[in-house]
Design an enzyme around this catalytic site. Structure first.
Site, PDB file in Angstrom:
ATOM      1  N   GLU A 177       1.727   1.596  -2.747  1.00 52.89           N
ATOM      2  CA  GLU A 177       2.072   2.255  -1.482  1.00 52.89           C
ATOM      3  C   GLU A 177       1.021   3.298  -1.080  1.00 52.89           C
ATOM      4  O   GLU A 177       1.159   4.478  -1.377  1.00 52.89           O
ATOM      5  CB  GLU A 177       3.450   2.935  -1.560  1.00 52.89           C
ATOM      6  CG  GLU A 177       3.866   3.557  -0.234  1.00 52.89           C
ATOM      7  CD  GLU A 177       5.177   4.329  -0.298  1.00 52.89           C
ATOM      8  OE1 GLU A 177       5.690   4.701   0.776  1.00 52.89           O
ATOM      9  OE2 GLU A 177       5.693   4.568  -1.405  1.00 52.89           O
ATOM     10  N   LYS A 214       3.398  -1.695   0.114  1.00 54.67           N
ATOM     11  CA  LYS A 214       4.278  -0.937   1.003  1.00 54.67           C
ATOM     12  C   LYS A 214       3.381  -0.125   1.925  1.00 54.67           C
ATOM     13  O   LYS A 214       2.674   0.779   1.478  1.00 54.67           O
ATOM     14  CB  LYS A 214       5.228  -0.030   0.200  1.00 54.67           C
ATOM     15  CG  LYS A 214       6.197   0.748   1.090  1.00 54.67           C
ATOM     16  CD  LYS A 214       7.367   1.343   0.315  1.00 54.67           C
ATOM     17  CE  LYS A 214       8.268   2.172   1.229  1.00 54.67           C
ATOM     18  NZ  LYS A 214       9.512   2.597   0.595  1.00 54.67           N
TER      19      LYS A 214
END
Length: 296
Positions: A177, A214
């Site tokens: 992420e 992400k």
């Protein structure tokens, strides 16, 4: 065996991943949004009791179902607590067929080169071994990008992929992420550099290895399609990053193949003071809106 079942769920199932992983730093704000003020608890243990109560209330809701919710990201404290008399991850997977993930980062280092990399994680192996005692499928770790600094962004992505390899070696699926701050005035420039860096770092993985990504919802519709289609990417999920649920879902609909992994936008409108029926109605509306945006 369970890992393979979970892999197929994430690969082929429809729905989104609920991010229920606010940790020490973000918990007070999450509780405040839920109507629990700071004077309601006087230490960290009491604070985590309050937030676990909120998460358990969400997870045990009938509408928190595997038809629309694919997975849930947990904080370490949540993983070690129980829901309905079972360890949280076991409850999610065994009772609900919702795939559990674990947040593993220890927060962000100071801002440098227009980014914040992750703090060192000296006990990561121990945490991953602990996760293996539960039916945890994967992990999540977050860095933040503010400026289109090639060196800074490469540092973020390289660190993410180095740690991802450590996680893969333990038989878990990493969610990488590298968040781009939605308030960056050069957000799209950051996205251009980030995509190039991710593509470069994916080549460092072995042919049989995959990660999940992400990412902040992009400025340009369909911008991450190359990553969605990449053989070394299991799934690309979107973070809400401070967008309202309405805005986040509208942006998500412009990016087919991405699914939501919202935190703030997911719990928007929930309150401890709501009756069980009001709470259930609010969370059902949220789940449905995010599910419909993730289906496209």
């Amino acid at each position: 065996m369970e890992y393979q079942k979970q892999l197929q769920r994430i690969k082929n199932g429809s729905g989104f991943i609920a991010a229920l992983d606010q940790s020490g730093g973000s918990t007070p704000k999450a509780l405040e949004n839920y109507g629990v003020m700071g004077d309601a608890y006087d230490n960290d243990e009491a604070m985590f009791d309050q937030v676990h109560e909120m998460r358990a209330r969400i997870m045990t809701c009938d509408c928190f179902d595997n038809e629309r919710v694919l997975g849930a990201i947990l904080f370490e404290d949540t993983m070690e607590r129980a829901v309905n008399g079972k360890p949280t991850a076991n409850y999610l997977w065994e009772d609900k067929q919702i795939v559990p993930f674990l947040k593993v980062d220890k927060g962000l280092a100071e801002r440098m080169n227009g980014v914040q990399v992750m703090r060192p994680m000296p006990n990561l192996d121990l945490l991953l071994d602990k996760a293996k005692n539960y039916p945890v499928f994967g992990t999540k770790m977050r860095s933040v990008i503010y400026e289109p600094s090639v060196d800074g962004i490469e540092l973020v992505v390289q660190q993410q992929f180095d740690v991802a390899k450590q996680i893969l070696s333990k038989g878990l699926m990493p969610i990488v992420e590298p968040e781009i701050d939605i308030n960056s005035d050069k957000k799209h420039d950051c996205e251009l550099i980030l995509k190039t860096s991710i593509l470069h770092n994916l080549e460092r993985l072995n042919d049989e290895q995959q990660v999940m990504l992400k990412l902040t919802l992009p400025e340009e519709a369909g911008f991450y399609q190359e990553l969605i289609d990449h053989p070394k990417v299991l799934k690309v999920v979107a973070l809400s990053g401070g967008y309202s649920r309405t805005d986040a879902c509208a942006k998500l609909k412009q990016n087919p193949g991405m699914i939501a992994s919202f935190s703030r936008a997911f719990t928007e409108g929930l309150s401890k003071q709501q009756s069980d029926q009001e709470f259930a109605d609010t969370i059902n509306t949220s789940i449905n809106e995010i599910y419909q945006a993730s289906k496209i």
